[in-house]
Design a protein around this motif. Structure first.
Motif, PDB file in Angstrom:
ATOM      1  N   UNK A 115       0.772  -1.121  -0.085  1.00 18.27           N
ATOM      2  CA  UNK A 115      -0.222  -0.011   0.077  1.00 18.27           C
ATOM      3  C   UNK A 115       0.738   1.238   0.028  1.00 18.27           C
ATOM      4  N   UNK A 116       2.075   1.236   0.619  1.00 18.44           N
ATOM      5  CA  UNK A 116       3.043   2.422   0.355  1.00 18.44           C
ATOM      6  C   UNK A 116       3.202   2.388  -1.041  1.00 18.44           C
ATOM      7  N   UNK A 117       3.762   1.377  -1.714  1.00 20.63           N
ATOM      8  CA  UNK A 117       4.209   1.652  -3.197  1.00 20.63           C
ATOM      9  C   UNK A 117       3.044   2.212  -4.119  1.00 20.63           C
ATOM     10  N   UNK A 118       1.853   1.747  -3.659  1.00 19.25           N
ATOM     11  CA  UNK A 118       0.561   2.067  -4.349  1.00 19.25           C
ATOM     12  C   UNK A 118       0.077   3.591  -4.120  1.00 19.25           C
ATOM     13  N   UNK A 119       0.915   4.160  -3.204  1.00 23.22           N
ATOM     14  CA  UNK A 119       0.526   5.497  -2.657  1.00 23.22           C
ATOM     15  C   UNK A 119      -0.663   5.661  -1.812  1.00 23.22           C
ATOM     16  N   UNK A 120      -1.051   4.638  -1.296  1.00 24.24           N
ATOM     17  CA  UNK A 120      -2.527   4.616  -0.731  1.00 24.24           C
ATOM     18  C   UNK A 120      -2.164   4.985   0.978  1.00 24.24           C
ATOM     19  N   UNK A 121      -1.369   4.110   1.628  1.00 24.03           N
ATOM     20  CA  UNK A 121      -0.967   4.290   3.048  1.00 24.03           C
ATOM     21  C   UNK A 121       0.579   4.157   3.448  1.00 24.03           C
ATOM     22  N   UNK A 122       0.947   5.306   4.094  1.00 29.60           N
ATOM     23  CA  UNK A 122       2.419   5.280   4.528  1.00 29.60           C
ATOM     24  C   UNK A 122       2.933   4.424   5.491  1.00 29.60           C
TER      25      UNK A 122
ATOM     26  N   UNK B  21       3.569  10.926  11.023  1.00 27.78           N
ATOM     27  CA  UNK B  21       1.999  10.963  10.949  1.00 27.78           C
ATOM     28  C   UNK B  21       1.902  12.172   9.790  1.00 27.78           C
ATOM     29  N   UNK B  22       2.659  13.073   9.590  1.00 27.03           N
ATOM     30  CA  UNK B  22       2.676  14.287   8.665  1.00 27.03           C
ATOM     31  C   UNK B  22       2.498  13.704   7.270  1.00 27.03           C
ATOM     32  N   UNK B  23       2.943  12.368   7.010  1.00 25.57           N
ATOM     33  CA  UNK B  23       3.116  11.781   5.834  1.00 25.57           C
ATOM     34  C   UNK B  23       1.562  11.459   5.253  1.00 25.57           C
ATOM     35  N   UNK B  24       0.604  11.156   6.360  1.00 21.62           N
ATOM     36  CA  UNK B  24      -0.530  10.518   5.869  1.00 21.62           C
ATOM     37  C   UNK B  24      -1.178  11.320   4.542  1.00 21.62           C
ATOM     38  N   UNK B  25      -1.299  12.698   4.966  1.00 24.76           N
ATOM     39  CA  UNK B  25      -2.061  13.615   4.013  1.00 24.76           C
ATOM     40  C   UNK B  25      -1.386  13.535   2.429  1.00 24.76           C
ATOM     41  N   UNK B  26      -0.153  12.826   2.471  1.00 27.03           N
ATOM     42  CA  UNK B  26       0.602  12.829   1.131  1.00 27.03           C
ATOM     43  C   UNK B  26       0.162  11.543   0.521  1.00 27.03           C
TER      44      UNK B  26
END
Length: 347
Positions: A303-310, A322-327
């Motif tokens: 899911x990280x590679x798919x740009x869904x969840x860090x 957690x600031x990465x979540x919005x990205x």
């Protein structure tokens, strides 16, 4: 009414919670579900369905390594103990079936809960069991057990895009496999945001406690409102307010559904049941996979590679991450409905 034995594995809470919609589906379609499990999985389902008959099965007593690097070898040395528990399980299930005249069995990853005399279903999202260099062996052994059942239900869709990736999809098709769609006990509701962050823990010890301690330490620097669900199922629910954090030892389904819907972001393990819940609710999250657990590490990376969840490794987690979540885009809502009447036609 036809009696159906529903038996989830006691490995964290995921197997038990994803059996909740199955049990509700059975009730809605005129069946009488009977619960069988052990430990916290059994306790959780007894709280959810206090009026249903339940039986205790032998515990697999699976223990995690403190160091994630030792996870695989810790699991391998426990194989004789697990096989012994499976054999005990088979004997107890045979006695229960003879005494209570069941009409079918649904086993969620309990290898010994089946019968040659009754329609038996095995639920798993792991047609490929990832264990690093030994994945070929664990997958082969798992397949042998799967084929003892009349049907194997995979809680995912057959085609891409899907949630389980290579865990639930093999190059070589298995004859008794049915893709039934993702399972979730939760529903998406329109509510106001109450919590900036929801922390959701579960899983076997000692890793659950290790992560709990680490997150509590990191939350000292977090200013938003937090609901923290420890995933410890006990006789009574406890609620504790410390500053900006509300702690629960556990929640029942209706409470956790509300908490999910009222929370902006989720911090949790990357277990597959949690993945299905997040997809159902169209939520953004941050994953911390259980150290050494190949399945969770695979899903977090997928899911990280798919740009869904860090995500990050447990030892590397800092609250600033957690600031990465919005990205990341988060999960798209999954509205596919399961055809219970068709599935239960087996019985």
């Amino acid at each position: 009414m036809k009696k159906i034995l529903v038996a989830p594995l006691n490995w964290g809470l995921g197997h038990a919670t994803r059996c909740i919609p199955i049990i509700n589906g059975l009730i809605d379609n005129g069946f009488e579900p009977v619960i069988a499990s052990d430990g916290v999985a059994l306790e959780l389902l007894k709280k959810e369905f206090p009026k249903l008959i339940s039986f205790e099965l032998p515990s697999y007593d699976i223990q995690y390594a403190v160091n994630g690097k030792n996870f695989k070898w810790k699991m391998f040395i426990q194989i004789p103990k697990i096989i012994s528990a499976v054999r005990k399980e088979q004997k107890i299930v045979a006695k229960i079936i003879n005494a209570y005249h069941f009409d079918g069995i649904i086993s969620d990853n309990r290898l010994g809960v089946y019968s040659n005399e009754l329609p038996s279903v095995f639920i798993t999202h792991q047609l490929n069991v990832l264990t690093g260099s030994t994945s070929w062996l664990t997958t082969k052994l798992h397949k042998r057990y799967i084929q003892k059942f009349n049907e194997c239900w995979v809680p995912d869709v057959e085609n891409s895009p899907n949630l389980s990736g290579k865990l639930g999809h093999t190059s070589e098709k298995i004859k008794n496999v049915k893709y039934i769609g993702p399972l979730s006990r939760l529903s998406k509701k329109t509510t106001q945001t109450v919590y900036d962050l929801m922390v959701l823990l579960s899983g076997p010890e000692p890793q659950r406690t290790i992560l709990e301690d680490k997150i509590i330490s990191e939350l000292k620097n977090y200013k938003g409102n937090v609901v923290f669900i420890k995933g410890v199922v006990q006789k009574e629910q406890t609620i504790e307010q410390i500053g900006n954090i509300t702690y629960y030892n556990f929640m029942e389904s209706h409470e956790i559904e509300t908490a999910f819907n009222e929370s902006n972001f989720i911090l949790c393990r990357s277990g597959y049941t949690t993945v299905m819940d997040l997809a159902k609710l169209n939520k953004k999250a941050f994953f911390i996979p259980t150290p050494g657990q190949y399945e969770q590490e695979y899903l977090a990376n997928k899911f990280k590679k798919e740009g869904i969840i860090p995500s990050c490794k447990q030892e590397n987690f800092k609250i600033e991450k957690l600031n990465k979540i919005d990205l990341y885009k988060g999960f798209s809502s999954n509205n596919e409905k399961i055809n219970w009447e068709q599935l239960f036609g087996l019985f």
